[in-house]
Design a protein around this motif. Structure first.
Motif, PDB file in Angstrom:
ATOM      1  N   VAL A 429       0.838  -1.206   0.000  1.00  0.00           N
ATOM      2  CA  VAL A 429       0.000   0.000   0.000  1.00  0.00           C
ATOM      3  C   VAL A 429       0.868   1.250   0.000  1.00  0.00           C
ATOM      4  O   VAL A 429       0.614   2.214  -0.735  1.00  0.00           O
ATOM      5  CB  VAL A 429      -0.957  -0.012   1.210  1.00  0.00           C
ATOM      6  N   LEU A 430       1.921   1.255   0.790  1.00  0.00           N
ATOM      7  CA  LEU A 430       2.792   2.418   0.914  1.00  0.00           C
ATOM      8  C   LEU A 430       3.488   2.736  -0.411  1.00  0.00           C
ATOM      9  O   LEU A 430       3.467   3.883  -0.886  1.00  0.00           O
ATOM     10  CB  LEU A 430       3.828   2.169   2.009  1.00  0.00           C
ATOM     11  N   ASN A 431       4.107   1.716  -1.027  1.00  0.00           N
ATOM     12  CA  ASN A 431       4.869   1.965  -2.247  1.00  0.00           C
ATOM     13  C   ASN A 431       3.987   2.206  -3.469  1.00  0.00           C
ATOM     14  O   ASN A 431       4.450   2.730  -4.486  1.00  0.00           O
ATOM     15  CB  ASN A 431       5.840   0.810  -2.508  1.00  0.00           C
ATOM     16  N   LEU A 432       2.704   1.846  -3.371  1.00  0.00           N
ATOM     17  CA  LEU A 432       1.773   2.133  -4.455  1.00  0.00           C
ATOM     18  C   LEU A 432       0.972   3.407  -4.214  1.00  0.00           C
ATOM     19  O   LEU A 432       0.062   3.733  -4.971  1.00  0.00           O
ATOM     20  CB  LEU A 432       0.818   0.945  -4.654  1.00  0.00           C
ATOM     21  N   GLY A 433       1.316   4.125  -3.146  1.00  0.00           N
ATOM     22  CA  GLY A 433       0.691   5.414  -2.879  1.00  0.00           C
ATOM     23  C   GLY A 433      -0.710   5.335  -2.302  1.00  0.00           C
ATOM     24  O   GLY A 433      -1.473   6.291  -2.388  1.00  0.00           O
ATOM     25  N   GLY A 434      -1.058   4.199  -1.693  1.00  0.00           N
ATOM     26  CA  GLY A 434      -2.392   4.041  -1.113  1.00  0.00           C
ATOM     27  C   GLY A 434      -2.516   4.688   0.252  1.00  0.00           C
ATOM     28  O   GLY A 434      -1.559   5.234   0.803  1.00  0.00           O
ATOM     29  N   GLY A 435      -3.723   4.611   0.805  1.00  0.00           N
ATOM     30  CA  GLY A 435      -3.959   5.267   2.080  1.00  0.00           C
ATOM     31  C   GLY A 435      -5.009   4.592   2.917  1.00  0.00           C
ATOM     32  O   GLY A 435      -5.337   3.408   2.736  1.00  0.00           O
ATOM     33  N   ILE A 436      -5.586   5.354   3.814  1.00  0.00           N
ATOM     34  CA  ILE A 436      -6.494   4.838   4.816  1.00  0.00           C
ATOM     35  C   ILE A 436      -7.735   4.204   4.202  1.00  0.00           C
ATOM     36  O   ILE A 436      -8.296   3.247   4.739  1.00  0.00           O
ATOM     37  CB  ILE A 436      -6.871   5.965   5.806  1.00  0.00           C
ATOM     38  N   PRO A 447     -10.775 -15.418  10.472  1.00  0.00           N
ATOM     39  CA  PRO A 447      -9.979 -14.533  11.320  1.00  0.00           C
ATOM     40  C   PRO A 447      -8.502 -14.551  10.917  1.00  0.00           C
ATOM     41  O   PRO A 447      -7.928 -15.607  10.731  1.00  0.00           O
ATOM     42  CB  PRO A 447     -10.166 -15.151  12.700  1.00  0.00           C
ATOM     43  N   THR A 448      -7.917 -13.384  10.795  1.00  0.00           N
ATOM     44  CA  THR A 448      -6.492 -13.257  10.499  1.00  0.00           C
ATOM     45  C   THR A 448      -5.904 -12.100  11.297  1.00  0.00           C
ATOM     46  O   THR A 448      -6.624 -11.191  11.713  1.00  0.00           O
ATOM     47  CB  THR A 448      -6.233 -12.964   9.007  1.00  0.00           C
ATOM     48  N   LEU A 449      -4.579 -12.124  11.463  1.00  0.00           N
ATOM     49  CA  LEU A 449      -3.897 -10.995  12.098  1.00  0.00           C
ATOM     50  C   LEU A 449      -3.922  -9.775  11.195  1.00  0.00           C
ATOM     51  O   LEU A 449      -3.840  -8.639  11.671  1.00  0.00           O
ATOM     52  CB  LEU A 449      -2.454 -11.370  12.440  1.00  0.00           C
ATOM     53  N   ALA A 450      -4.047  -9.985   9.867  1.00  0.00           N
ATOM     54  CA  ALA A 450      -4.066  -8.863   8.932  1.00  0.00           C
ATOM     55  C   ALA A 450      -5.262  -7.948   9.162  1.00  0.00           C
ATOM     56  O   ALA A 450      -5.236  -6.780   8.744  1.00  0.00           O
ATOM     57  CB  ALA A 450      -4.064  -9.372   7.498  1.00  0.00           C
ATOM     58  N   GLU A 451      -6.294  -8.438   9.825  1.00  0.00           N
ATOM     59  CA  GLU A 451      -7.421  -7.578  10.172  1.00  0.00           C
ATOM     60  C   GLU A 451      -6.987  -6.386  11.013  1.00  0.00           C
ATOM     61  O   GLU A 451      -7.696  -5.376  11.079  1.00  0.00           O
ATOM     62  CB  GLU A 451      -8.462  -8.365  10.961  1.00  0.00           C
ATOM     63  N   ALA A 452      -5.845  -6.515  11.652  1.00  0.00           N
ATOM     64  CA  ALA A 452      -5.349  -5.415  12.480  1.00  0.00           C
ATOM     65  C   ALA A 452      -5.171  -4.144  11.657  1.00  0.00           C
ATOM     66  O   ALA A 452      -5.256  -3.035  12.204  1.00  0.00           O
ATOM     67  CB  ALA A 452      -4.027  -5.811  13.133  1.00  0.00           C
ATOM     68  N   TYR A 453      -4.920  -4.269  10.362  1.00  0.00           N
ATOM     69  CA  TYR A 453      -4.802  -3.080   9.517  1.00  0.00           C
ATOM     70  C   TYR A 453      -6.116  -2.304   9.487  1.00  0.00           C
ATOM     71  O   TYR A 453      -6.121  -1.067   9.555  1.00  0.00           O
ATOM     72  CB  TYR A 453      -4.400  -3.477   8.093  1.00  0.00           C
ATOM     73  N   LYS A 454      -7.230  -3.007   9.367  1.00  0.00           N
ATOM     74  CA  LYS A 454      -8.516  -2.322   9.341  1.00  0.00           C
ATOM     75  C   LYS A 454      -8.805  -1.679  10.695  1.00  0.00           C
ATOM     76  O   LYS A 454      -9.298  -0.547  10.766  1.00  0.00           O
ATOM     77  CB  LYS A 454      -9.641  -3.292   8.968  1.00  0.00           C
ATOM     78  N   ILE A 455      -8.484  -2.379  11.768  1.00  0.00           N
ATOM     79  CA  ILE A 455      -8.708  -1.829  13.108  1.00  0.00           C
ATOM     80  C   ILE A 455      -7.869  -0.577  13.316  1.00  0.00           C
ATOM     81  O   ILE A 455      -8.354   0.437  13.839  1.00  0.00           O
ATOM     82  CB  ILE A 455      -8.379  -2.884  14.179  1.00  0.00           C
ATOM     83  N   ALA A 456      -6.592  -0.630  12.895  1.00  0.00           N
ATOM     84  CA  ALA A 456      -5.713   0.535  13.038  1.00  0.00           C
ATOM     85  C   ALA A 456      -6.215   1.695  12.197  1.00  0.00           C
ATOM     86  O   ALA A 456      -6.185   2.864  12.624  1.00  0.00           O
ATOM     87  CB  ALA A 456      -4.286   0.171  12.650  1.00  0.00           C
ATOM     88  N   ALA A 457      -6.711   1.402  10.987  1.00  0.00           N
ATOM     89  CA  ALA A 457      -7.229   2.466  10.117  1.00  0.00           C
ATOM     90  C   ALA A 457      -8.460   3.121  10.735  1.00  0.00           C
ATOM     91  O   ALA A 457      -8.607   4.352  10.717  1.00  0.00           O
ATOM     92  CB  ALA A 457      -7.550   1.896   8.741  1.00  0.00           C
ATOM     93  N   LEU A 458      -9.353   2.315  11.268  1.00  0.00           N
ATOM     94  CA  LEU A 458     -10.554   2.860  11.897  1.00  0.00           C
ATOM     95  C   LEU A 458     -10.213   3.658  13.150  1.00  0.00           C
ATOM     96  O   LEU A 458     -10.849   4.679  13.454  1.00  0.00           O
ATOM     97  CB  LEU A 458     -11.527   1.726  12.224  1.00  0.00           C
ATOM     98  N   ASP A 459      -9.197   3.204  13.872  1.00  0.00           N
ATOM     99  CA  ASP A 459      -8.741   3.937  15.055  1.00  0.00           C
ATOM    100  C   ASP A 459      -8.235   5.324  14.643  1.00  0.00           C
ATOM    101  O   ASP A 459      -8.565   6.344  15.267  1.00  0.00           O
ATOM    102  CB  ASP A 459      -7.638   3.141  15.754  1.00  0.00           C
ATOM    103  N   ALA A 460      -7.439   5.366  13.563  1.00  0.00           N
ATOM    104  CA  ALA A 460      -6.942   6.657  13.075  1.00  0.00           C
ATOM    105  C   ALA A 460      -8.087   7.512  12.544  1.00  0.00           C
ATOM    106  O   ALA A 460      -8.150   8.723  12.789  1.00  0.00           O
ATOM    107  CB  ALA A 460      -5.896   6.436  11.982  1.00  0.00           C
ATOM    108  N   TRP A 461      -9.020   6.908  11.821  1.00  0.00           N
ATOM    109  CA  TRP A 461     -10.156   7.634  11.257  1.00  0.00           C
ATOM    110  C   TRP A 461     -10.976   8.310  12.359  1.00  0.00           C
ATOM    111  O   TRP A 461     -11.398   9.463  12.229  1.00  0.00           O
ATOM    112  CB  TRP A 461     -11.025   6.672  10.467  1.00  0.00           C
ATOM    113  N   ASN A 462     -11.199   7.594  13.453  1.00  0.00           N
ATOM    114  CA  ASN A 462     -11.936   8.184  14.571  1.00  0.00           C
ATOM    115  C   ASN A 462     -11.195   9.376  15.162  1.00  0.00           C
ATOM    116  O   ASN A 462     -11.805  10.372  15.560  1.00  0.00           O
ATOM    117  CB  ASN A 462     -12.186   7.131  15.653  1.00  0.00           C
ATOM    118  N   ARG A 463      -9.878   9.299  15.208  1.00  0.00           N
ATOM    119  CA  ARG A 463      -9.080  10.403  15.750  1.00  0.00           C
ATOM    120  C   ARG A 463      -9.063  11.596  14.803  1.00  0.00           C
ATOM    121  O   ARG A 463      -8.809  12.728  15.212  1.00  0.00           O
ATOM    122  CB  ARG A 463      -7.637   9.945  16.006  1.00  0.00           C
TER     123      ARG A 463
END
Length: 485
Positions: A429-436, A447-463
């Protein structure tokens, strides 16, 4: 005298990638290595042995299941040691076999011996043959130096390769001590300290600086440090080793600069490495290595000051990663023979194979602040993911930095189980210029650990709520699942 288009000195990650790349460009290639078999430091004493040791320790001790079954490493240390050495040996032989096959398939020639420059196109190679030394001269149009590094061994450290060792010796004949002191909290020191700690060996980590792994986000290091302290590791920051002596049992006794005395059965000195350039004959090229034996190169081409001599890998210094060394070798080979080279990505991942793992890419919070960037952070705790709960994770975080006005991803930092794999989602995502918006709008396996990306994004979005005015960070309409709540 034999002649080649391209001669590579050293067969580690940089050397092997360069040799195969040059061979694919239809060039005659020779790899010279002074070890008994190919692979370089990476295969024989560095990357592969340490990572194999880590995985073996986690398997033997049931580390990943301790949260469920309260297991500890109760096996006889010698039994564990035999199993660890067996797996190390099998893995090394497998790596050597694979590399030899790759060289053979690509018609890359190899020569065992010690290479010394006679001039910029001629190498003198000393080879051991039974009870005598044979000398052979090799000429080359282009030469790549990928000799790697060797442990820094100060004269005041009483190395004996039994109870006082460097990072090469510790894996050559592995033993499990009753206690361990590690001097140096760099990547190597941290990895070995935490691996032995996972074996329930009491470990004292000594570092003269007030901090360690300074290139890693400080919040990640804080979380990592707390995990080490929670399992009983002693960390002495801001303390240097004033003296090291051996007692009557050959146990090292370290006197620290703050007056403390640390006694252990074994001591690992891991305070730096130096380029293995002492015997290359650089003086015959008017090339000089720095005080740590490293060569200076043009970072875009890997050329030294001598136009047909290239260098790559750990011998040129930072970042000294196997992954980046491979790319440096490829770049050197392409430039040497005028092959097109794509620009290297601006960001590449770091992986620290400690227990737990650490991996990072892009800007840390400290770097983003120093650059004056406006950003927001989102943090996900791995234990809060369903997969993390299934795995019994009690610690670990995934942290993302997003540019405040555009939502563009600036950095990803992970500490915990699977960190070195998880980071690659952020890398893409970073090297392709993607974002939140990518993390918020896409579906992750459950269930996967990769879901943590969505949780982190939503946490930032709320802030970032106070910035959402319709003119900032435009997102498509999205469905919010239970993780958003």
């Amino acid at each position: 005298m034999s002649s080649y288009d391209f001669v590579v000195i050293g067969s580690g990650p940089a050397g092997r990638r360069a040799a195969i790349q040059a061979a694919k460009l239809k060039k005659s290639v020779l790899v010279i290595d002074d070890r008994g078999s190919v692979g370089g430091v990476s295969v024989h004493t560095g990357t592969i042995p340490s990572k194999t040791l880590r995985e073996s320790v986690l398997n033997l001790t049931g580390w990943r299941e301790r949260q469920f079954y309260n297991r500890r490493s109760t096996d006889n240390p010698q039994t564990n040691c035999a199993a660890l050495n067996s797996r190390l040996s099998k893995t090394l032989l497998h790596e050597v076999d694979i590399l030899e096959q790759q060289f053979a398939r690509n018609n890359v020639h190899t020569l065992q011996g010690r290479a010394t420059f006679v001039d910029k196109n001629t190498l003198r190679v000393e080879r051991r043959e039974a009870d005598r030394t044979a000398v052979e001269l090799v000429t080359a149009e282009r030469v790549l130096v990928t000799v790697g590094t060797k442990p820094f061994r100060p004269d005041n450290i009483p190395f004996n390769n039994r109870t006082v060792l460097d990072s090469d010796a510790i894996v050559s004949d592995l033993t499990i001590p009753k206690s361990l002191t590690v001097i140096g909290a760099g990547v190597i020191g941290i990895e070995y300290a935490t691996i032995f700690s996972a074996l329930d060996v009491p470990v004292t980590l000594v570092e003269p600086r007030d901090s360690f792994l300074d290139f890693v986000d400080r919040e990640v290091i804080s979380n990592f440090t707390q995990q080490l302290l929670d399992r009983g590791m002693s960390i002495r920051l801001g303390c240097s080793a004033e003296s090291i002596v051996l007692d009557e049992n050959d146990w090292p006794v370290v006197t620290l600069s703050d007056g403390r005395v640390v006694r252990s059965e074994m001591l690992l000195f891991a305070a730096g490495r130096k380029g293995a350039t002492d015997d290359l004959g650089l003086e015959n090229l008017s090339l000089e290595a720095d005080h740590r034996g490293r060569l200076e190169v043009n970072p875009k081409t890997m050329q030294t000051k001598v136009d047909n001599i290239y260098a790559a890998g750990d011998v040129i210094g930072f970042p000294s990663l196997a992954s980046t060394s491979m790319e440096q070798g490829r770049i050197a080979a392409c430039h040497a023979f005028n092959a097109p080279m794509p620009d290297a990505p601006h960001h590449f991942p770091y992986g620290i194979y400690a227990v737990p793992e650490i991996s990072t890419i892009g800007y840390s919070e400290e770097e983003a602040k120093a650059k004056g960037l406006l950003f927001e952070c989102g943090v996900a705790r791995l234990r809060e993911t369903s997969r993390g709960h299934i795995m019994g994770l009690q610690s670990g975080i995934l942290k993302c930095l997003f540019e405040l006005k555009t939502g563009k991803l600036l950095g990803v930092h992970v500490v915990g189980e699977g960190a070195t794999e998880l980071v690659h989602v952020g890398q893409a995502v970073l090297n392709l210029g993607g974002g939140i918006d990518f993390f918020m709008e896409n579906t992750f396996n459950y269930p996967t650990l990769a879901e943590a990306y969505k949780i982190a994004a939503l946490d930032a979005w709320n802030r970032m709520a106070h910035e959402r005015s319709g003119k900032v960070i435009k997102l498509k309409k999205r469905k919010v699942g239970k993780k958003a709540a």
